[in-house]
Design a protein around this motif. Structure first.
Motif, mmCIF file in Angstrom:
data_model
loop_
_atom_site.group_PDB
_atom_site.id
_atom_site.type_symbol
_atom_site.label_atom_id
_atom_site.label_comp_id
_atom_site.label_asym_id
_atom_site.label_seq_id
_atom_site.Cartn_x
_atom_site.Cartn_y
_atom_site.Cartn_z
ATOM 1 N N ALA A 27 -18.605 -2.087 4.046
ATOM 2 C CA ALA A 27 -17.067 -2.126 4.254
ATOM 3 C C ALA A 27 -18.004 -1.134 4.894
ATOM 4 N N ALA A 28 -16.598 -0.037 5.006
ATOM 5 C CA ALA A 28 -16.481 1.105 6.111
ATOM 6 C C ALA A 28 -16.526 2.032 4.641
ATOM 7 N N THR A 29 -16.091 1.750 3.394
ATOM 8 C CA THR A 29 -16.483 3.226 2.260
ATOM 9 C C THR A 29 -17.700 2.879 1.721
ATOM 10 N N GLY A 30 -18.769 3.591 1.700
ATOM 11 C CA GLY A 30 -19.971 3.885 1.232
ATOM 12 C C GLY A 30 -19.811 4.142 -0.141
ATOM 13 N N PRO A 31 -20.613 4.668 -1.387
ATOM 14 C CA PRO A 31 -20.674 5.111 -2.287
ATOM 15 C C PRO A 31 -20.461 6.708 -1.997
ATOM 16 N N SER A 32 -19.499 7.258 -3.043
ATOM 17 C CA SER A 32 -19.138 8.449 -2.359
ATOM 18 C C SER A 32 -17.663 9.225 -4.237
ATOM 19 N N GLN A 33 -17.616 10.718 -3.562
ATOM 20 C CA GLN A 33 -17.071 11.149 -4.330
ATOM 21 C C GLN A 33 -15.982 12.134 -3.805
ATOM 22 N N ILE A 34 -15.157 12.522 -4.123
ATOM 23 C CA ILE A 34 -13.398 12.918 -3.194
ATOM 24 C C ILE A 34 -13.323 13.386 -4.021
ATOM 25 N N PRO A 35 -13.622 15.128 -4.331
ATOM 26 C CA PRO A 35 -13.073 15.855 -5.478
ATOM 27 C C PRO A 35 -11.533 16.775 -5.195
ATOM 28 N N ILE A 36 -10.528 16.085 -5.372
ATOM 29 C CA ILE A 36 -9.663 17.011 -4.844
ATOM 30 C C ILE A 36 -8.682 16.984 -5.987
ATOM 31 N N SER A 37 -7.683 18.464 -5.739
ATOM 32 C CA SER A 37 -6.298 19.205 -6.114
ATOM 33 C C SER A 37 -5.209 18.530 -6.369
ATOM 34 N N GLY A 38 -4.392 18.111 -7.385
ATOM 35 C CA GLY A 38 -3.299 17.973 -6.394
ATOM 36 C C GLY A 38 -2.124 18.246 -7.553
ATOM 37 N N GLN A 39 -1.116 18.849 -6.873
ATOM 38 C CA GLN A 39 0.063 19.633 -7.808
ATOM 39 C C GLN A 39 1.502 18.869 -7.261
ATOM 40 N N GLN A 40 2.017 18.494 -8.734
ATOM 41 C CA GLN A 40 3.070 18.112 -8.478
ATOM 42 C C GLN A 40 4.547 18.411 -7.853
ATOM 43 N N THR A 41 4.879 18.042 -7.233
ATOM 44 C CA THR A 41 6.427 18.076 -6.188
ATOM 45 C C THR A 41 7.176 17.853 -6.370
ATOM 46 N N ASN A 42 6.979 16.727 -6.889
ATOM 47 C CA ASN A 42 8.575 16.174 -7.614
ATOM 48 C C ASN A 42 8.901 15.207 -8.606
ATOM 49 N N PHE A 43 9.829 15.197 -9.455
ATOM 50 C CA PHE A 43 9.418 13.846 -11.360
ATOM 51 C C PHE A 43 10.617 13.500 -10.893
ATOM 52 N N VAL A 44 10.554 12.758 -11.031
ATOM 53 C CA VAL A 44 11.485 11.404 -11.223
ATOM 54 C C VAL A 44 11.842 10.879 -12.428
ATOM 55 N N ARG A 45 12.550 10.704 -13.476
ATOM 56 C CA ARG A 45 12.650 9.849 -14.856
ATOM 57 C C ARG A 45 13.788 9.210 -15.034
ATOM 58 N N ILE A 46 13.910 8.004 -14.355
ATOM 59 C CA ILE A 46 14.805 6.590 -14.160
ATOM 60 C C ILE A 46 15.389 6.137 -15.799
ATOM 61 N N ASP A 47 16.019 6.687 -16.837
ATOM 62 C CA ASP A 47 15.674 5.780 -17.612
ATOM 63 C C ASP A 47 17.183 4.540 -17.900
ATOM 64 N N ILE A 48 16.817 3.511 -18.191
ATOM 65 C CA ILE A 48 17.102 2.494 -18.529
ATOM 66 C C ILE A 48 17.694 1.945 -19.650
ATOM 67 N N GLY A 49 18.464 1.001 -19.841
ATOM 68 C CA GLY A 49 18.604 0.082 -21.705
ATOM 69 C C GLY A 49 19.188 1.527 -22.106
ATOM 70 N N THR A 61 6.475 10.194 -9.302
ATOM 71 C CA THR A 61 5.887 11.106 -9.227
ATOM 72 C C THR A 61 4.692 11.936 -7.639
ATOM 73 N N ARG A 62 5.197 12.662 -7.218
ATOM 74 C CA ARG A 62 4.603 13.166 -6.103
ATOM 75 C C ARG A 62 4.102 14.520 -5.950
ATOM 76 N N GLN A 63 3.025 14.109 -5.432
ATOM 77 C CA GLN A 63 1.907 15.463 -5.322
ATOM 78 C C GLN A 63 1.573 15.601 -4.470
ATOM 79 N N ALA A 64 1.597 17.089 -3.813
ATOM 80 C CA ALA A 64 0.185 17.241 -2.743
ATOM 81 C C ALA A 64 -1.509 17.535 -3.160
ATOM 82 N N LEU A 65 -1.473 16.998 -2.316
ATOM 83 C CA LEU A 65 -2.943 17.407 -2.233
ATOM 84 C C LEU A 65 -4.366 18.055 -1.744
ATOM 85 N N TYR A 66 -4.876 18.869 -2.496
ATOM 86 C CA TYR A 66 -5.480 20.121 -2.020
ATOM 87 C C TYR A 66 -7.221 20.322 -1.819
ATOM 88 N N ASN A 67 -7.468 20.338 -0.931
ATOM 89 C CA ASN A 67 -9.279 20.414 -1.070
ATOM 90 C C ASN A 67 -9.099 22.375 -0.470
#
Length: 153
Positions: A27-49, A61-67
């Motif tokens: 595989a192209a991806t080997g054992p590794s860790q990726i620590p990042i942070s996310g900040q919510q930029t958009n949130f929508v709840r669709i209420d059905i029923g 949910t949409r987030q902007a990702l940061y390192n």
């Protein structure tokens, strides 16, 4: 007639073990860790029923990702869609768009404060990526999360 002795089989087995995988690509991806942070930029709840949270309701949910160790600017974004099943439990799938490829996640979430999802694949640098994503809320408003990808391959 060609006879293979036990010694020949043992030597072949040792050769295969010493050379790694036999007949497969890595595989192209080997054992590794990726620590990042996310900040919510958009949130929508669709209420059905029925009004209020019920099975079938959806959160997007949409987030902007940061390192922050690399840059103060966003390095990517994520999109996560979750559908409620019973009570607070929801089934989620999402994509994390990073500078060198995408990581795809999926699984169940009960509480958004801390959750874990499976990394089910990826593209680019993360082609064939597998592992887990652990998310921990670090700030309530604006909502920020610490995201840790643990990739095994």
């Amino acid at each position: 007639m060609f006879r293979i002795g036990v010694t020949s089989i043992a030597m072949f087995g040792a050769l295969v073990l010493a050379s790694g995988s036999f007949g497969t690509s890595s595989a192209a991806t080997g054992p590794s860790q990726i620590p990042i942070s996310g900040q919510q930029t958009n949130f929508v709840r669709i209420d059905i029923g029925r009004k209020g949270r019920s099975p079938g309701d959806t959160e997007i949910t949409r987030q902007a990702l940061y390192n922050r160790r690399v840059s103060d600017k966003a390095i990517g974004h994520s999109s996560l869609i979750c559908t409620f099943t019973i009570g607070p439990e929801r089934v989620c799938r999402g994509t994390f768009f990073l500078p060198k490829g995408k990581l795809v996640v999926g699984g169940s979430i009960t509480f958004r404060q801390v959750y874990e999802l499976a990394v089910t694949g990826g593209t680019g640098l993360y082609d064939n990526g597998r592992g887990t994503l652990t998310s921990t809320r670090i700030k309530k408003s604006p909502r920020r999360e610490f995201l840790l990808f643990r990739l095994v391959g």
